[in-house]
Design a protein around this motif. Sequence first.
Motif, mmCIF file in Angstrom:
data_model
loop_
_atom_site.group_PDB
_atom_site.id
_atom_site.type_symbol
_atom_site.label_atom_id
_atom_site.label_comp_id
_atom_site.label_asym_id
_atom_site.label_seq_id
_atom_site.Cartn_x
_atom_site.Cartn_y
_atom_site.Cartn_z
ATOM 1 N N VAL A 1 6.989 2.683 16.159
ATOM 2 C CA VAL A 1 5.854 2.905 15.110
ATOM 3 C C VAL A 1 6.416 2.427 14.061
ATOM 4 N N GLY A 2 6.499 3.220 13.403
ATOM 5 C CA GLY A 2 7.246 2.772 11.483
ATOM 6 C C GLY A 2 7.320 1.331 11.940
ATOM 7 N N THR A 3 7.576 0.365 12.242
ATOM 8 C CA THR A 3 7.990 -1.379 12.151
ATOM 9 C C THR A 3 6.452 -1.690 12.251
ATOM 10 N N LEU A 4 5.820 -0.891 13.371
ATOM 11 C CA LEU A 4 4.176 -1.677 13.069
ATOM 12 C C LEU A 4 3.772 -1.277 11.973
ATOM 13 N N LEU A 5 3.444 0.293 11.252
ATOM 14 C CA LEU A 5 2.706 0.315 9.860
ATOM 15 C C LEU A 5 3.170 -0.692 8.720
ATOM 16 N N PHE A 6 4.990 -0.889 8.552
ATOM 17 C CA PHE A 6 5.363 -1.572 7.916
ATOM 18 C C PHE A 6 4.270 -3.478 8.354
ATOM 19 N N ILE A 7 4.485 -3.743 9.518
ATOM 20 C CA ILE A 7 3.646 -5.063 9.387
ATOM 21 C C ILE A 7 2.173 -4.768 9.010
ATOM 22 N N LEU A 8 1.568 -3.651 9.402
ATOM 23 C CA LEU A 8 0.604 -3.473 9.279
ATOM 24 C C LEU A 8 0.238 -3.901 7.212
ATOM 25 N N ASN A 9 1.195 -3.128 6.774
ATOM 26 C CA ASN A 9 1.554 -3.096 5.387
ATOM 27 C C ASN A 9 0.918 -4.214 4.796
ATOM 28 N N LEU A 10 2.389 -5.235 5.593
ATOM 29 C CA LEU A 10 2.042 -6.407 4.330
ATOM 30 C C LEU A 10 0.987 -7.164 5.662
ATOM 31 N N VAL A 11 0.156 -6.875 6.259
ATOM 32 C CA VAL A 11 -1.231 -7.614 6.409
ATOM 33 C C VAL A 11 -2.588 -7.138 5.128
ATOM 34 N N VAL A 12 -2.091 -5.767 5.190
ATOM 35 C CA VAL A 12 -3.332 -5.518 4.681
ATOM 36 C C VAL A 12 -2.967 -5.396 2.874
ATOM 37 N N SER A 13 -1.813 -5.353 2.303
ATOM 38 C CA SER A 13 -1.742 -5.270 0.951
ATOM 39 C C SER A 13 -2.283 -6.760 0.416
ATOM 40 N N LEU A 14 -1.533 -7.747 1.091
ATOM 41 C CA LEU A 14 -1.470 -9.492 0.827
ATOM 42 C C LEU A 14 -3.178 -9.125 0.968
ATOM 43 N N ARG A 15 -3.804 -9.036 1.637
ATOM 44 C CA ARG A 15 -5.689 -8.933 1.694
ATOM 45 C C ARG A 15 -6.349 -7.870 0.677
ATOM 46 N N LYS A 16 -6.029 -6.792 0.743
ATOM 47 C CA LYS A 16 -6.955 -5.344 0.115
ATOM 48 C C LYS A 16 -6.732 -5.123 -1.059
ATOM 49 N N GLN A 17 -4.977 -5.008 -1.817
ATOM 50 C CA GLN A 17 -4.417 -4.482 -3.019
ATOM 51 C C GLN A 17 -4.600 -5.015 -3.541
ATOM 52 N N PRO A 18 -5.163 -4.569 -5.218
ATOM 53 C CA PRO A 18 -5.312 -5.291 -6.006
ATOM 54 C C PRO A 18 -4.393 -6.203 -6.701
ATOM 55 N N ASP A 19 -4.514 -6.929 -8.005
ATOM 56 C CA ASP A 19 -3.342 -7.444 -8.395
ATOM 57 C C ASP A 19 -2.765 -6.490 -9.324
ATOM 58 N N SER A 20 -0.970 -6.345 -8.648
ATOM 59 C CA SER A 20 -0.689 -5.363 -9.091
ATOM 60 C C SER A 20 0.417 -5.425 -11.368
ATOM 61 N N GLY A 21 -0.747 -6.366 -11.807
ATOM 62 C CA GLY A 21 0.530 -7.015 -12.524
ATOM 63 C C GLY A 21 1.655 -7.699 -12.999
ATOM 64 N N HIS A 22 1.924 -7.930 -14.160
ATOM 65 C CA HIS A 22 4.083 -8.477 -14.415
ATOM 66 C C HIS A 22 4.548 -7.171 -14.458
ATOM 67 N N HIS B 1 1.251 -1.139 0.312
ATOM 68 C CA HIS B 1 -0.093 -0.147 0.267
ATOM 69 C C HIS B 1 0.645 1.461 0.098
ATOM 70 N N GLU B 2 0.770 2.423 -1.231
ATOM 71 C CA GLU B 2 1.370 3.377 -1.024
ATOM 72 C C GLU B 2 1.256 4.045 0.167
ATOM 73 N N GLY B 3 0.181 4.528 0.525
ATOM 74 C CA GLY B 3 0.305 5.179 1.522
ATOM 75 C C GLY B 3 0.929 5.326 2.843
ATOM 76 N N ALA C 1 3.737 6.614 5.121
ATOM 77 C CA ALA C 1 4.209 7.098 6.330
ATOM 78 C C ALA C 1 4.922 6.554 7.096
ATOM 79 N N HIS C 2 5.568 5.422 6.852
ATOM 80 C CA HIS C 2 6.511 3.990 7.274
ATOM 81 C C HIS C 2 7.825 3.901 6.420
ATOM 82 N N PHE C 3 8.005 5.224 5.556
ATOM 83 C CA PHE C 3 8.840 5.985 5.138
ATOM 84 C C PHE C 3 9.797 7.311 6.110
ATOM 85 N N TRP C 4 8.427 8.116 6.084
ATOM 86 C CA TRP C 4 8.902 9.642 6.792
ATOM 87 C C TRP C 4 8.738 9.170 8.608
ATOM 88 N N LEU C 5 7.680 7.803 8.987
ATOM 89 C CA LEU C 5 8.356 7.779 10.055
ATOM 90 C C LEU C 5 9.299 8.082 10.353
#
Lengths: 227, 683
Positions: free
Chosen positions: B477-498, B418-420, B424-428
């Motif tokens: 907090v940044g690390t927690l956001l990254f873990i959240l990102n992993l979970v959210v992205s694996l479930r919610k993100q659309p197919d990225s294409g090749h 997830h880009e957003g 946030a992870h990067f800036w933290l």
Amino acid sequence: MAHHAETGHPTGHAPAVHAEEQTTTGINHRKLLMWVFLSSDCLFFGSLIATYMVYRGQSLVGPYPVDIIDVPITTISTFVLLCSSFAMVRALAATNEDNQGKIQFWLLMTAFLGAIFIGFQVYEFNLFRAEGLRIDTNLFGATFFTLTGFHGAHVTLGIVWLVALFFVARKGRLGPRTALDVEMAGLYWHFVDIVWIVIFTLLYLIGGFDTGPSATISIDPSVLGFL
Amino acid sequence: MATLTDVISRPAGQSGLWSWITTVDHKRIGVLYGVTAFIFLLFGGIEAGVIRLQLAVPDNTMIDPDTFNQMFTMHGTTMIFLVVMPLSASFFNFVIPLAIGARDVAFPRLNAFSYWVFLFGGLLLNASFLTNQAPDAGWFSYANLTEKPFSANAGLDYWALGLQVLGVSSLAAAFNFVVTIVNMRAPGMSLMRMPLFVWMTLITSILLVLAFPVITVGLIELTFDRNFGTSFFVPEGGGDPVMWQHLFWVFGHPEVYILILPAMGIVSEILPTFSRKPLFGYPVVVFSGIVIGIMGWAVWSHHMFTVGLGPVAVSVFTITTMLIAVPTGVKIFNWIGTLWGGSIDLRTPMLFSLGFIALFIVGGLSGVSHAVAPSDNQQQDTYYIVAHIHYVLFGGSLFGIFAGIYYWFPKVTGRLLHEGIGKAHFWLYFIGMNITFFPMHYLGLNGMPRRIYTYASEFGWDNLNLLASLGYVVLFVGTLLFILNLVVSLRKQPDSGHDPWDAPGLEWSISSPPPVYNFATIPQVEGIDQYWITKRRAAAEGHPITEPEAPVDVSTIHMPSPSYWPLVTAIGTLILAAGMLVDVGWDYIRFPIPFLGGIIAFIGIVGWSNEPAAAEHHDGEHGDGDHAIEHGATAVMDRPGAARPAVRLLCSVCGNRMSSDFRFCPYCGGAVENPDQANDEEG
């Protein structure tokens, strides 16, 4: 440690694959692996030898090398080990000629000569122990037993490898198409021999006559800075 | 022994727990490496948290000095050997075969062995916590603090043996990747057409091959000192503690480059992708990497300036250390040159790469400041060093690794992170990292020594320490956001294409996640950034590429089969090392358990040897199996560089002459034109 090069082991893979396997450089994967492993092992023995050389003549108590090193005896065992390299060469040649009897003979001969070398080493270690040199006696004992011990472990592994190859040969599975299996063991064996030549030169021919701390040239570890 | 392999049937199947345990697929092993190392990152992060909590206020008594020593020792050891190295190995595993157009690594089972040995080594090291004997002598464990009289419990034995086991893993992996990169490139991929990440992996692997045996010997000698009464590093017996320092740093300085070069490789892949422009000065970046790899061997004593090596040695190492800053600086200028004039797309991987450059420059500058021996004498063993190492390892290596995670995640999973949340992870991370570590420069110059478990208020270090500890919270907090990102992205993100980034590497030409065989057809490589060449040509011909390579029936491609033996051999290796912790006190054989481990490892090797790389039943119409295409081998394999047309190209901007390898001028990034004929490949 790191004897896992054996894990990319001689008799692995379907026998016929190596002959046809095409690679970017034209060198077989396993052969390249062996060379990379040997380069790593160079640094391994290099570090052990460096430790010996840095601590040469630094022992605080005896026995010192001149008291117990027996150059003639070890010359014999060195000669035996060099002969085993010849036997190894013959084993590979026999494999390329597909002479099954000779493959088995020379493989076993290589292992046998290696075993004689190890026998000499066991004899020497026991003799030194009886004469009062143990690994914890002084720096000479520590560096000597560590370096020659790890070399002996390499030779022993080589013997196990050669005997395993002998059993493979008895099933008739070695021949020109699988010559790489023998060649790999050969590369390892020759390398271990070459290391011994260095060790023999440094520990016996040069360092074997070292007396106590005052009479020998000592190398201050700080000069390593120039290397 | 052949019966042994007959009794146990070959593992089969593509799903379930056992398929992961017996896998030899480089992509799965890469994921295993990544997940395991990330869990160790959390361990190391929690250890860092304990340290920062203890130091947040003066005269703190939250933990005792012993625990504090264990924390910083295990934090350093974990982060270096269990996090940064295996995370890099995770990228090597996943990306390298894809980037060079191969179907797997050269030795798939050796690869699985590397992973299991790494896992067991990490567990062995951390098992010391369970016996309350964690190592406590710092991550470089200087002699003679490590000797029995000063470190009586088994902590240093855990440390030495754990590192030996990890060394076996690193060496096995390094052997594998040297052979894979040298020997398994797709046809046409000459050395100077390899992606930068492949180049840096090759250099890193060669450094590992040559550096690890040195620490192996040092650890053997340390173990002998502690268990067999030798005096390698004991002054009372004539030994010299400085010898340990030499052995450690002859390994340790190449190790620094082992940690940073993969990150440099990753960044060198990402910057061109998101600048829409080839890497500026590709050959210069390659040769800088090679020079760093060679010169990394000539600088180790700069870790020892205060030991008293004498003015000559100190001068020599000051000069070599300053020299090695040159190729590193060259790389930084090349990265900036890549950005120059590019159409920059600030996606998360790009942000982390830019963060890498900025923070690595700060770390590099503080590094040069202690290359100067007189200045180093002031900085030695202060928080200034801590600040430096974290700028290059956290701001450098770890930022590069996170850039790589964001970059290749869609290839691994088929989902974009997830880009957003990513931003946030990067800036933290970027802000938290600077809040945590920048004050340490001042603390160090104000005289705060590293590795003290508390300090008195009157030294005036309170505020900056509290600030650093608050920075840790931001990172947490940044690390927690990254873990959240992993979970959210694996479930919610659309197919990225090749090919979500319009990237230049071969790995983007196949579907995401890649099929088990990687490439249905082994690609033909014509230049650097092959997939850009392919895509631009297709676009020019009027049928842009939107789909990955079409899938083929897996059974027609001969792939290596899963195997139990790497795991068996790895278990043997673990018992071999861990058995050294149990002294039964018998006269001749004080340590019998390692022999058991040796026997298990031997059985594993024999089983391994007798097992063909690919199972027989797999063959299908390929018939006898002998002539089936081995994994990675290709039907048509011409030598790279052979029969290349000798076209000379000119840069339209600076007039630089170059070979036909280049689509853009490597020096100024300008468009390339062929003076002899119109270049019809230009879109």
